[in-house]
Design an enzyme around this catalytic site. Structure first.
Site, PDB file in Angstrom:
ATOM      1  N   GLU A 127       0.829  -1.217   0.000  1.00 39.33           N
ATOM      2  CA  GLU A 127       0.000   0.000   0.000  1.00 39.33           C
ATOM      3  C   GLU A 127       0.861   1.263   0.000  1.00 39.33           C
ATOM      4  OE1 GLU A 127      -4.400  -0.759   1.731  1.00 39.33           O
ATOM      5  OE2 GLU A 127      -2.885  -0.457   3.271  1.00 39.33           O
ATOM      6  N   GLU A 131      -6.778  -7.322  -1.018  1.00 39.34           N
ATOM      7  CA  GLU A 131      -7.307  -7.346   0.346  1.00 39.34           C
ATOM      8  C   GLU A 131      -8.795  -7.038   0.282  1.00 39.34           C
ATOM      9  OE1 GLU A 131      -5.293  -4.906   3.180  1.00 39.34           O
ATOM     10  OE2 GLU A 131      -3.287  -5.649   2.639  1.00 39.34           O
TER      11      GLU A 131
END
Length: 586
Positions: free
Chosen positions: A160, A234
């Protein structure tokens, strides 16, 4: 036998055949190793074909240049072998930064010993440490790559990154290190929809993270990446809890409907989490968006498998959804495992922390308090001490408490200062000239997300008494390892000691089984059973019980040790057959 995952314009292909990744997060370092095989089997039975795991740099390499720790809960090769034996592929996410609500996002605390270090950048010192880590880690991983007949199909680049920065050159350095280290399987990045442009790396598969609005998130991914597989790296089917909050849950039907939307689009998916596990010991992370918020011990995550590995309503709901889109084994998951209940365990031996501190760590003298990082310490507490010259009323001001300071004057509690409450000072009366001032500071978890990652611990900056700088300090690291606890001297006591103390008791078990340590009536601290660190407890909640894995127990006598940071109001604990993670969101 070697396998090849290829990224084609129309999707994934495994050994030339169309392939969809249906994965679930399972962090080996949050699960007792004797329970790995059980969790992996339940993943396959739910319909998953892949398992996703991070790799925590801070545990594997706790000191600069040290050999990797691959023992016990850190035996990554064994975990990968068990996944392969279960017929599961693996998505490996080695970081170096992992977030994961894990202490420091997995970055080792020793990186912060250098004041000017710039984490998650091409800073020379940071990258030298990353290179050393990858030189140690990647040869361990290489035999388990799919290209070498292992289960690892793909490897993630950083984590991320678009939520933190936009330095494509840094991501390229990480990717090059992976390739130079022999990683010849596909690489991928993951980011939230709004961060894709900042966090993606040209030539590397981009994936998206989301918990809702799947169609919009996948559309953003397709707009960013016009061709290639769509994948939700995710899918947030639950969430984590923080101290002082509530136990966060997500309706199973709602989560299943969103999962169905992802799979109906033809996308691959990774459930975050399939099984969350536990932040054993001192390993929880924290968030700091202007107010510091530490994460609780449980990482149950309201996942398809609960903290003890038992199927939840989400397990059945997700299995039903997956069966609409892919083959699911005929065999159902086993029922919940039997749990243990032992009531009224008396803790009849005590060891005061302040008196016993010399047995737990060696003090370092200096003109000011030293941070944990300066002391070479990762987790636990630091006990600071100095001498006060004049008796009378006084105000102690601490420039920066990281994260919770208990103040004592001649061994008597004088106040508590919390980073979370932005509290800078405490008033007390100095009883005599030469009184001893002690400040016990707890690292409640380094920040794991955002710009506050440079999260040093202990007392930072100056300490002042009535405006005058206090000098001549001792700084005593108290990491509270199992080995150090064995040096404590426990004695019987007619009444609980004043201030922080360890309390010890023994209980018998006929047949070990999973259980939950109930600390109702205790205030704050940590607990161990047979030397295994269960984690933190806090009456602030929401969590009221600590998960005890069955392999931690043994038939016959078992020892429980509880560190109560405040005066104990009771002398008993209980082992219960059901967890209490606190009140849920309304």
């Amino acid at each position: 036998m070697p396998q090849e995952l290829r990224i084609e314009p129309d999707g994934f292909r495994l050994d030339g055949e169309p392939f969809r990744i249906i994965s679930g997060g399972l962090h080996y370092f949050r699960v007792h190793p004797e329970q790995w095989a059980d969790r992996l089997r339940k993943a396959r039975l739910m319909g998953l074909n892949t398992i996703d795991t991070y790799v925590p740099w801070n545990l594997h390499q706790p000191r600069p240049g040290a050999e990797l720790d691959l023992a016990g809960m850190l035996d990554l090769p064994r975990f990968l072998e068990l996944a392969a034996a279960e017929g599961l592929h693996v998505l490996l996410r080695p970081g170096p930064y992992i977030c994961a609500e894990w202490e420091g996002g997995g970055l080792p605390s020793w990186l912060l010993a250098r004041q000017d270090v710039r984490l998650r950048s091409n800073d020379a010192g940071y990258m030298a440490a990353v290179e050393d880590y990858f030189r140690a880690l990647l040869p361990v991983v290489a035999p388990h790559l799919a290209s070498n007949g292992g289960p690892v199909l793909a490897v993630q680049v950083e984590n991320e990154y678009g939520a933190y920065g936009d330095d494509t050159g840094h991501l390229r350095r990480i990717a090059d290190l992976l390739r130079d280290g022999g990683v010849d399987v596909p690489l991928f990045t993951c980011d939230q929809p709004g961060d894709l442009a900042r966090g993606a790396l040209p030539g590397v598969l981009a994936t998206v993270n989301l918990g809702s609005r799947a169609a919009a998130g996948l559309a953003a991914l397709r707009a960013h990446q016009p061709q290639g597989p769509l994948m939700v790296a995710e899918f947030w089917n639950g969430w984590f809890d923080r101290w002082g909050g509530v136990h966060v849950v997500r309706d199973a039907a709602d989560a299943a409907a969103e999962l169905d939307a992802v799979l109906a689009s033809g996308a691959s998916v990774n459930l975050y989490m399939f099984h969350g596990g536990t932040n054993f010991g001192f390993t929880n992370g924290a968030n700091d968006k202007h107010t510091y918020r530490p994460t609780v011990t449980s990482y149950d995550y309201d996942a398809p498998l609960d903290e003890a590995g038992d199927p939840t309503p989400k397990y059945a709901a997700f299995r039903e959804v997956i069966a609409r889109h892919a083959p699911v084994p005929d065999e159902a998951a086993p029922p919940p495992a039997k749990k243990l209940s032992v009531l009224g365990v008396t803790l009849d031996r005590t060891a005061p922390l302040l008196d016993g501190a010399p047995l737990l760590g060696d003090a370092v003298r200096g003109p000011r308090p030293l941070s944990m990082e300066e002391l070479g310490q990762d987790f636990g507490f630091v006990l600071y001490g100095t001498t006060l010259a004049e008796p009378g009323p006084a105000v102690l001001s601490l420039q920066d408490v990281r994260d919770r300071a208990q103040v004592f004057v001649d061994g008597q509690p004088a106040g508590v200062l919390e980073r979370e409450g932005h509290e800078p000072a405490v008033a007390f009366t100095v009883p005599r000239a030469g009184a001893r001032l002690e400040v016990l500071v707890e690292n409640q978890g380094r920040v794991n997300y955002g710009q506050a990652l440079h999260d040093r611990k202990g007392l930072l900056g100056e300490a002042r008494l009535d405006g005058a700088v206090l000098r001549d300090w001792t700084s005593r690291p108290l990491p509270l390892t199992a080995a150090s606890l064995e040096r404590l001297e426990f004695t019987a006591a007619d009444r609980p000691p004043v201030g922080p103390a360890f309390h010890r008791g023994v209980f018998d078990v006929e047949t070990p089984a999973d259980t939950y340590l109930d600390l109702t009536g205790w205030t704050k601290g940590n607990a161990w059973i047979n030397g295994f660190p269960l984690g933190r407890f806090w009456s602030r909640g929401p969590q009221a019980t600590l998960y005890v894995p069955a392999p931690v127990l043994r038939a016959g006598a078992n020892e429980v040790v509880v560190l109560e940071l405040h005066t104990a109001a009771r002398t008993t604990v209980a082992l219960r057959d059901t967890p209490d993670l606190g009140p849920e969101e309304e």
